[in-house]
Design a protein around this motif. Structure first.
Motif, short mmCIF file in Angstrom:
data_model
loop_
_atom_site.label_atom_id
_atom_site.label_comp_id
_atom_site.label_asym_id
_atom_site.label_seq_id
_atom_site.Cartn_x
_atom_site.Cartn_y
_atom_site.Cartn_z
N UNK A 11 9.81 40.85 25.51
CA UNK A 11 9.15 39.59 25.78
C UNK A 11 7.66 39.77 25.96
N UNK A 12 6.94 38.67 25.86
CA UNK A 12 5.53 38.69 26.21
C UNK A 12 5.42 38.97 27.70
N UNK A 13 4.35 39.61 28.14
CA UNK A 13 4.23 39.94 29.56
C UNK A 13 4.16 38.69 30.43
N UNK A 14 4.85 38.73 31.57
CA UNK A 14 4.85 37.62 32.51
C UNK A 14 3.72 37.75 33.50
N UNK A 15 3.41 38.97 33.91
CA UNK A 15 2.30 39.23 34.82
C UNK A 15 1.13 39.75 34.01
N UNK A 16 -0.02 39.11 34.16
CA UNK A 16 -1.19 39.58 33.44
C UNK A 16 -1.61 40.94 33.97
N UNK A 17 -2.43 41.64 33.20
CA UNK A 17 -2.90 42.96 33.63
C UNK A 17 -3.67 42.85 34.94
N UNK A 18 -4.50 41.81 35.08
CA UNK A 18 -5.26 41.63 36.31
C UNK A 18 -4.36 41.35 37.50
N UNK A 19 -3.31 40.55 37.30
CA UNK A 19 -2.37 40.24 38.38
C UNK A 19 -1.63 41.49 38.82
N UNK A 20 -1.22 42.29 37.84
CA UNK A 20 -0.53 43.54 38.19
C UNK A 20 -1.45 44.48 38.98
N UNK A 21 -2.70 44.53 38.59
CA UNK A 21 -3.65 45.39 39.30
C UNK A 21 -3.84 44.93 40.73
N UNK A 22 -3.97 43.61 40.93
CA UNK A 22 -4.15 43.08 42.28
C UNK A 22 -2.90 43.34 43.13
N UNK A 23 -1.72 43.10 42.57
CA UNK A 23 -0.49 43.34 43.32
C UNK A 23 -0.36 44.81 43.70
N UNK A 24 -0.78 45.68 42.81
CA UNK A 24 -0.71 47.11 43.09
C UNK A 24 -1.58 47.49 44.28
N UNK A 25 -2.78 46.92 44.34
CA UNK A 25 -3.68 47.26 45.45
C UNK A 25 -3.26 46.59 46.76
N UNK A 195 -9.20 41.80 36.73
CA UNK A 195 -9.48 43.06 37.42
C UNK A 195 -9.23 44.21 36.46
N UNK A 196 -10.17 45.15 36.37
CA UNK A 196 -9.96 46.31 35.49
C UNK A 196 -8.90 47.24 36.07
N UNK A 197 -8.16 47.88 35.20
CA UNK A 197 -7.15 48.84 35.65
C UNK A 197 -7.84 50.15 36.04
N UNK A 198 -7.50 50.64 37.23
CA UNK A 198 -8.08 51.89 37.72
C UNK A 198 -6.93 52.82 38.12
N UNK A 199 -6.25 53.31 37.08
CA UNK A 199 -5.05 54.10 37.30
C UNK A 199 -5.33 55.36 38.10
N UNK A 200 -6.39 56.09 37.74
CA UNK A 200 -6.65 57.36 38.41
C UNK A 200 -7.11 57.13 39.85
N UNK A 201 -7.83 56.03 40.09
CA UNK A 201 -8.23 55.72 41.45
C UNK A 201 -7.01 55.47 42.33
N UNK A 202 -6.00 54.82 41.75
CA UNK A 202 -4.77 54.55 42.49
C UNK A 202 -4.08 55.85 42.89
#
Length: 221
Positions: A11-25, A195-202
């Motif tokens: 499926x097409x993504x339900x959570x945008x990349x920015x939303x996923x990044x915010x939820x992660x933080x 929000x930009x993805x900052x995988x390594x910062x995480x």
């Protein structure tokens, strides 16, 4: 809808990349508060400990959505999570005083293996990843199961599967505070976050906060 090499719809993504990044933080910060409460305040700090229960379901929700994205590289995710989980584990053990359960990155590495096994029709690997090894990791079968159910939910839009995962996490926690993650996730999805993805910062933050907690335990042990 796109089809993958496994023949399953994507499926097409339900959570945008920015939303996923915010939820992660949000999850990372609430997890940090919970860890501080456990290590420094004897295991419980009002409000902070309750909010800490939303961390895992938010992490798991983001991971499930990431793994369900078109073109997601499951093998790469497994390698990255396992590598950082191994790096973090000695610090996790020092901070919390025990080598078991293994840290949450290894829970997610195992969940990614389970997703890969299901996607590639490898039942023995699935049995190992979702049936036997979860006893060693944080959140155990509920943790691995939440990600696996979430992956299926995002691929097939069978959202009721997420509720099953949430129920399992509440059972492990012996309370219902994890359900607070549902309105948080719904609120975040209603806004177009950029929000930009900052995988390594995480990953660096995760290892770093465990290192600080381990130092605290060493100095005050």
């Amino acid at each position: 809808m796109q089809a993958t090499t496994t023949g399953m719809p994507t499926p097409d993504p339900t959570l945008s990349s920015g939303a996923r990044e915010l939820l992660k933080w949000i999850a990372l910060l609430t997890m940090t508060g919970d860890h501080v409460a456990k290590v420094i305040y004897g295991g419980y700090l009002p409000v902070v400990s309750e909010l800490g229960r939303i961390a895992f379901p938010l992490f798991a929700l983001v991971m499930a959505c990431n793994l369900a994205q078109p073109g997601a590289d499951l093998r790469k995710s497994i390698r990255r999570l396992a590598a950082w989980g191994v790096i973090a584990q000695p610090l996790h053990a020092l901070a919390f005083g025990s080598w078991l359960p293994l840290n949450i990155l290894l829970t997610f590495a195992l969940a990614a293996v389970a997703v890969h096994a299901l996607a590639s029709n490898r039942p023995l690997l699935l049995l190992l990843a979702a049936g036997m090894l979860p006893m060693l990791v944080d959140y155990q079968w509920a943790g691995v199961g939440f990600v696996l159910l979430g992956w299926l939910a995002f691929r097939h839009r069978a959202w009721w599967l997420l509720l099953v995962g949430w129920a399992a996490v509440c059972w492990v926690n012996h309370n219902g505070w994890a359900l607070l993650a549902i309105p948080v996730a719904l609120a975040v999805t209603r806004v177009q976050w950029r929000l930009p993805r900052r995988r390594w910062a995480f990953y660096g933050y995760y290892v770093g906060h465990l290192a600080l907690l381990a130092v605290y335990v060493h100095l005050h042990g």
